[in-house]
Design an enzyme around this catalytic site. Sequence first.
Site, PDB file in Angstrom:
ATOM      1  N   THR A 184      -8.837   3.742  -2.579  1.00 22.22           N
ATOM      2  CA  THR A 184      -9.393   2.391  -2.544  1.00 22.22           C
ATOM      3  C   THR A 184      -9.795   2.040  -1.126  1.00 22.22           C
ATOM      4  O   THR A 184     -10.802   1.372  -0.901  1.00 22.22           O
ATOM      5  CB  THR A 184      -8.372   1.376  -3.077  1.00 22.22           C
ATOM      6  OG1 THR A 184      -7.959   1.779  -4.383  1.00 22.22           O
ATOM      7  CG2 THR A 184      -8.978  -0.012  -3.152  1.00 22.22           C
ATOM      8  N   ALA A 185      -8.994   2.492  -0.174  1.00 22.05           N
ATOM      9  CA  ALA A 185      -9.311   2.211   1.229  1.00 22.05           C
ATOM     10  C   ALA A 185     -10.705   2.714   1.583  1.00 22.05           C
ATOM     11  O   ALA A 185     -11.524   1.993   2.173  1.00 22.05           O
ATOM     12  CB  ALA A 185      -8.269   2.870   2.130  1.00 22.05           C
TER      13      ALA A 185
ATOM     14  N   LYS B 232       1.050   7.506  -9.706  1.00 19.15           N
ATOM     15  CA  LYS B 232       0.482   6.448  -8.871  1.00 19.15           C
ATOM     16  C   LYS B 232      -0.772   7.030  -8.220  1.00 19.15           C
ATOM     17  O   LYS B 232      -0.711   8.052  -7.520  1.00 19.15           O
ATOM     18  CB  LYS B 232       1.491   6.040  -7.793  1.00 19.15           C
ATOM     19  CG  LYS B 232       0.960   5.120  -6.689  1.00 19.15           C
ATOM     20  CD  LYS B 232       0.916   3.684  -7.148  1.00 19.15           C
ATOM     21  CE  LYS B 232       0.629   2.725  -6.003  1.00 19.15           C
ATOM     22  NZ  LYS B 232       1.760   2.582  -5.066  1.00 19.15           N
TER      23      LYS B 232
ATOM     24  N   HIS C 138      -0.746   1.482   4.231  1.00 23.39           N
ATOM     25  CA  HIS C 138       0.711   1.415   4.247  1.00 23.39           C
ATOM     26  C   HIS C 138       1.236   0.693   5.480  1.00 23.39           C
ATOM     27  O   HIS C 138       0.680  -0.308   5.913  1.00 23.39           O
ATOM     28  CB  HIS C 138       1.321   2.810   4.118  1.00 23.39           C
ATOM     29  CG  HIS C 138       0.923   3.539   2.868  1.00 23.39           C
ATOM     30  ND1 HIS C 138       0.795   2.917   1.643  1.00 23.39           N
ATOM     31  CD2 HIS C 138       0.633   4.849   2.648  1.00 23.39           C
ATOM     32  CE1 HIS C 138       0.459   3.804   0.736  1.00 23.39           C
ATOM     33  NE2 HIS C 138       0.339   4.983   1.312  1.00 23.39           N
TER      34      HIS C 138
ATOM     35  N   SER D  76      -4.975   5.886  -6.584  1.00 19.26           N
ATOM     36  CA  SER D  76      -5.815   4.812  -6.071  1.00 19.26           C
ATOM     37  C   SER D  76      -6.616   4.185  -7.205  1.00 19.26           C
ATOM     38  O   SER D  76      -7.105   4.885  -8.100  1.00 19.26           O
ATOM     39  CB  SER D  76      -6.796   5.350  -5.024  1.00 19.26           C
ATOM     40  OG  SER D  76      -6.119   5.898  -3.919  1.00 19.26           O
TER      41      SER D  76
END
Length: 280
Positions: free
Chosen positions: A111-112, A53, A155, A55
Amino acid sequence: MKIAFSPCPNDTFVFHAWAHGLIPGAPELDILYADIDITNNLADRREGPEVMKISYAALPWVLSDYALLPCGGALGRGCGPLVLTKGDSADTNDPAQLSGKRVAVPSERSTAYLLFRLWAAQNVPGGVGEIVVMPFHQIMPAVRDGLIDAGLVIHEARFTYQNYGLNLLEDMGNWWEQDTGLPIPLGAIIARRHLDVQSLTNWTRASVEYAWANPDASLDYVMSHAQEMSPEVAKAHIDLYVNEFTRNLGDEGYAAITALLGRAAEQGLVPAFDLALLKK
């Protein structure tokens, strides 16, 4: 098979069935629970597990070696990263307050942070100052204690930032949705291209389907990794980040990923790459 994903409730909920041998034909998993900054870097160095997993923002660096699975990840609406400041800051809703300031982010290839850079280019005169990378669970205490001027959080922070006396300066997801009309791509599941990607997709989707069909089965597993989160916050986290895009990205999901990474490549924020690789 080696796999890496975060200990966050959405990931443990999604992969619970596979991790516990409940998916017929799926190989046994050797799991590394790791923060997104770790997996982003493992993928870039080609040193990580077969499945990870990461980004979505990190995809341009790794797509030549890893395929994007069309399921299992995090993409949706109303689930974007938040920019937080201290609640007693002056002009708490003015993005200009970040000019030249120290801002903490969870990963330079998250991504943030990519969304933050796109937003800041339009809204922060002269740009921010120093960017500090730290684990996401350390960011809110650092903002509260004045160690940094603002924090970009992901999150479950969406549900808990008020507990730290922090102010919401901007919701990156709302900004992105208003700007594009598209959902926000957050976390992607990738697999090495030499593997049987179709089987990996089938097993991952089966694990998602099992989780929805048996929502209580994963509770102990989820809470054992939930980092002192309450069951109520964990459930809200799952409900927000595990959705139809987790089952299948579909045309809208791929459109959102293409829009985000295409824009970022045009602005030189990520390497140029062949967008067709997203579906290969």
